[in-house]
Design a protein around this motif. Structure first.
Motif, mmCIF file in Angstrom:
data_model
loop_
_atom_site.group_PDB
_atom_site.id
_atom_site.type_symbol
_atom_site.label_atom_id
_atom_site.label_comp_id
_atom_site.label_asym_id
_atom_site.label_seq_id
_atom_site.Cartn_x
_atom_site.Cartn_y
_atom_site.Cartn_z
ATOM 1 N N ASP A 53 -15.946 32.559 37.979
ATOM 2 C CA ASP A 53 -15.122 32.958 39.104
ATOM 3 C C ASP A 53 -14.814 31.711 39.932
ATOM 4 O O ASP A 53 -15.730 30.984 40.328
ATOM 5 C CB ASP A 53 -15.877 33.991 39.942
ATOM 6 N N ALA A 54 -13.531 31.472 40.179
ATOM 7 C CA ALA A 54 -13.116 30.244 40.865
ATOM 8 C C ALA A 54 -13.746 30.119 42.248
ATOM 9 O O ALA A 54 -14.210 29.040 42.630
ATOM 10 C CB ALA A 54 -11.591 30.191 40.962
ATOM 11 N N ASP A 55 -13.785 31.194 43.015
ATOM 12 C CA ASP A 55 -14.377 31.125 44.353
ATOM 13 C C ASP A 55 -15.866 30.816 44.283
ATOM 14 O O ASP A 55 -16.386 30.030 45.077
ATOM 15 C CB ASP A 55 -14.144 32.435 45.120
ATOM 16 N N TYR A 56 -16.569 31.426 43.336
ATOM 17 C CA TYR A 56 -18.007 31.190 43.186
ATOM 18 C C TYR A 56 -18.264 29.744 42.757
ATOM 19 O O TYR A 56 -19.167 29.087 43.265
ATOM 20 C CB TYR A 56 -18.609 32.175 42.181
ATOM 21 N N LYS A 85 -15.875 20.084 38.503
ATOM 22 C CA LYS A 85 -15.336 21.167 39.339
ATOM 23 C C LYS A 85 -13.864 21.412 39.013
ATOM 24 O O LYS A 85 -13.441 22.557 38.858
ATOM 25 C CB LYS A 85 -15.502 20.835 40.819
ATOM 26 N N LYS A 86 -13.082 20.353 38.871
ATOM 27 C CA LYS A 86 -11.668 20.498 38.514
ATOM 28 C C LYS A 86 -11.519 21.194 37.164
ATOM 29 O O LYS A 86 -10.701 22.101 37.004
ATOM 30 C CB LYS A 86 -10.975 19.132 38.478
ATOM 31 N N HIS A 87 -12.322 20.773 36.172
ATOM 32 C CA HIS A 87 -12.273 21.371 34.839
ATOM 33 C C HIS A 87 -12.636 22.852 34.891
ATOM 34 O O HIS A 87 -11.950 23.697 34.296
ATOM 35 C CB HIS A 87 -13.225 20.611 33.899
ATOM 36 N N MET A 88 -13.692 23.183 35.605
ATOM 37 C CA MET A 88 -14.133 24.573 35.653
ATOM 38 C C MET A 88 -13.173 25.455 36.447
ATOM 39 O O MET A 88 -12.953 26.616 36.083
ATOM 40 C CB MET A 88 -15.551 24.651 36.202
ATOM 41 N N LEU A 89 -12.602 24.933 37.516
ATOM 42 C CA LEU A 89 -11.630 25.721 38.269
ATOM 43 C C LEU A 89 -10.383 25.987 37.434
ATOM 44 O O LEU A 89 -9.841 27.106 37.458
ATOM 45 C CB LEU A 89 -11.267 25.023 39.587
ATOM 46 N N LYS A 90 -9.927 24.996 36.676
ATOM 47 C CA LYS A 90 -8.791 25.209 35.767
ATOM 48 C C LYS A 90 -9.142 26.266 34.720
ATOM 49 O O LYS A 90 -8.334 27.141 34.420
ATOM 50 C CB LYS A 90 -8.390 23.906 35.073
ATOM 51 N N THR A 91 -10.334 26.163 34.174
ATOM 52 C CA THR A 91 -10.772 27.130 33.164
ATOM 53 C C THR A 91 -10.805 28.537 33.755
ATOM 54 O O THR A 91 -10.303 29.487 33.148
ATOM 55 C CB THR A 91 -12.161 26.752 32.620
ATOM 56 N N ASP A 96 -8.766 35.402 32.141
ATOM 57 C CA ASP A 96 -8.854 36.634 32.907
ATOM 58 C C ASP A 96 -10.312 36.990 33.169
ATOM 59 O O ASP A 96 -10.637 37.581 34.191
ATOM 60 C CB ASP A 96 -8.173 37.783 32.152
ATOM 61 N N TYR A 97 -11.178 36.605 32.234
ATOM 62 C CA TYR A 97 -12.604 36.935 32.352
ATOM 63 C C TYR A 97 -13.379 36.048 31.385
ATOM 64 O O TYR A 97 -12.918 35.766 30.285
ATOM 65 C CB TYR A 97 -12.828 38.409 31.984
ATOM 66 N N MET A 98 -14.537 35.576 31.793
ATOM 67 C CA MET A 98 -15.462 34.879 30.905
ATOM 68 C C MET A 98 -16.868 35.081 31.439
ATOM 69 O O MET A 98 -17.099 34.999 32.645
ATOM 70 C CB MET A 98 -15.190 33.388 30.835
#
Length: 178
Positions: A53-56, A85-91, A96-98
């Motif tokens: 989750d991007a916010d988390y 952080k940039k990589h994970m936020l893009k991911t 839709d869900y992971m």
């Protein structure tokens, strides 16, 4: 989506033929971990990915990862928390869900291993796709309980590549015709 995955693959490509294993071995040498890792540190790591989750991520990644880190998820290799952080936020924004469902955990000295099943939901060219794959994460933590080394071992051709137009057809054909 195809372009994004291709760009991620190209961005993390090493300069020589044995780059992946060389970078992994270098990361192991350079990032010795603590031998005593709390269960809470491992739980913080799992919470970051379950579900993604991007916010988390934005709120908690600094608690989970050290400022300098070796991170390789087979799609990207990064060396700083900010790049991670940039990589994970893009991911997180692309999917839709992971989520990771940790099946087993074991420790060997400074290394923590997590065997997991990853489930992802995403769309490609307007078509909804789901993927389930297996993998293992090898982690090392610093004395503050933050990840300093993170190597994922999983087959992206089983998990994501098989769903991509053209590339998916090729990877499925190669698996069926050894």
């Amino acid at each position: 989506m195809v372009v994004l995955f291709a760009a991620a693959g190209c961005a993390s490509r090493a300069a020589d033929n044995d780059g992946y294993s060389r970078l992994y071995e270098q990361g192991l040498r350079e990032r010795a971990g603590a031998t005593r890792v709390s269960d809470a540190a491992v739980e913080r790591f799992v919470a970051l990915y379950s579900p993604i989750d991007a916010d988390y991520i934005d709120a908690h990644l600094d608690e989970v990862y050290a400022a300098e880190v070796y991170f390789n998820d087979t799609l990207a290799t990064v060396y700083s928390r900010e790049a991670l952080k940039k990589h994970m936020l893009k991911t997180a924004k692309r999917l839709d869900y992971m989520s990771l469902d940790v099946q087993q955990q074991w420790r060997d000295g400074q290394d923590v291993f997590l065997r997991w099943i990853m489930e992802t939901h995403f769309s490609i060219m307007g078509s909804q796709r789901q993927s389930r794959t297996i993998g293992i994460s090898q982690l090392r933590f610093d004395d503050q309980g933050r990840v300093i080394f993170h190597q994922d071992f999983w087959d992206s051709s089983q998990g994501l590549d098989q769903h991509l137009p053209i590339l998916g057809t090729v990877t499925r054909w190669l698996r069926e015709h050894p």
